[in-house]
Design a protein around this motif. Sequence first.
Motif, mmCIF file in Angstrom:
data_model
loop_
_atom_site.group_PDB
_atom_site.id
_atom_site.type_symbol
_atom_site.label_atom_id
_atom_site.label_comp_id
_atom_site.label_asym_id
_atom_site.label_seq_id
_atom_site.Cartn_x
_atom_site.Cartn_y
_atom_site.Cartn_z
ATOM 1 N N THR A 33 0.820 -1.218 0.000
ATOM 2 C CA THR A 33 0.000 0.000 0.000
ATOM 3 C C THR A 33 0.849 1.262 0.000
ATOM 4 N N GLU A 34 1.773 1.372 0.942
ATOM 5 C CA GLU A 34 2.576 2.588 1.039
ATOM 6 C C GLU A 34 3.425 2.795 -0.209
ATOM 7 N N LEU B 255 1.088 3.765 -3.282
ATOM 8 C CA LEU B 255 0.551 5.122 -3.180
ATOM 9 C C LEU B 255 1.646 6.163 -3.378
ATOM 10 N N GLY B 256 2.829 5.852 -2.920
ATOM 11 C CA GLY B 256 3.942 6.784 -3.134
ATOM 12 C C GLY B 256 4.378 6.825 -4.580
ATOM 13 N N GLU B 257 4.518 5.657 -5.162
ATOM 14 C CA GLU B 257 5.031 5.553 -6.532
ATOM 15 C C GLU B 257 4.048 6.106 -7.567
ATOM 16 N N HIS C 104 -3.714 0.881 6.846
ATOM 17 C CA HIS C 104 -3.079 0.400 8.066
ATOM 18 C C HIS C 104 -1.895 -0.468 7.691
ATOM 19 N N ASN C 105 -1.098 -0.809 8.677
ATOM 20 C CA ASN C 105 0.052 -1.662 8.421
ATOM 21 C C ASN C 105 -0.414 -3.027 7.961
#
Length: 406
Positions: free
Chosen positions: A378-379, A382-384, A403-404
């Motif tokens: 997810t992180e 969303l960043g890329e 969430h993690n």
Amino acid sequence: MPGQGILSDLRIVEASAFVAAPLGGLTLAQMGADVIRIDPLGGGLDFGRWPMSHDDVSLFWCGLNKSKRSVALNLADPEGREIAMSLIAAPGEGAGLFVTNFPPRGWLDYDKLKAKRADLIQVTLQGDHKGGSAVDYTVNARVGVPYVTGPASDETPVNHVLPAWDVATGHLVATGLLAAERHRGRTGQGQHVKLALEDVALSVMGHLGFIAEAQLGCARGRYGNDLFGAFGRDFACADGRRVIAIGLTLKQWNSLVEATGLAKTVETLGARLGLDLTKEGDRFLARRELGAAIGGWIAARSFAKVAASFDHAGVCWGPYQNVDELVHSDPACSVENPLFDSVEQSGVGRMLSPRSALRFEAFDPRPVGAAPALGEHTEAVLGEILGIDGAAYGRLHDRGIVHNPR
């Protein structure tokens, strides 16, 4: 990022459950596409689907989501849905490709997504052509297959454990998306591609002649384990092992006759019945008599002797074995076969995992990827793709949008 493959320039977003749509995404991922699966926090409808590992990890989910990336969002929240839509319609050549088998409304509505990206391609899998709900088992019941499956003496339906319509539909999902992407490459136009599970079953029933038979007043009956329209069935060896022997083509039939040494018997039988046993249809008409002769030859010999004779003559045959025997004793289902690799799957352990069955001359086989943990990427995604940095991601986490990963 995924390794190289023939589709490594494509990015596909998937929102799906169960078999056909996830299989379409898996088919594309195993050819190198970057397939990003979006699920709700806690997992979707099939996150806990049986079979399960000893640690309650779905082997079903792991099997159908290999080589994909996982994004988990709070899809009950408008902000979570907006992020999902932004991922689907994000810019980039080879992007703007979306696969789902959920109803195309709300954040899955094609027109809403198209407003964000005009050349969007969306493949929506439905139960029937009206958009109704259906699964493989209900479709199979409707098209009549359970009444041509099973013993000839049985009048009750026999359900099939293999979801054949799901499998065929999953590959059509991939085919349809690639065809639409090719059209977009020529014209710049996106489109909404719709596909119904029931229509796939109906079309195959038509292609294989089942529908025409019924129209002509000779609907297919039950023939047990006999191969319809030719010769083939199961047989028991002297030691109890069972084999299937097939005489579909003339070459296959001649090999079977040669292996069993029954040429004179077959010739006499054909003359007595008035049948030309070089014709596959006539072999079907003589299936009981041929089965008795060939079955007698097999029943008098051990499995090892039958196998040696069949292999020597080039017979089309196979042993019957259960899945446990397949996995633990058949070299075709092992790393000896280039199809398979041994992969460490989180929560399960080492798993024998297949790669794509397609072999492209210009590309080395893509390594088998494990299924991701729910929300694992997810992180990073969303960043890329959306440029959400660490601080912004942290705020999303605090608001319960992400969430993690589990």
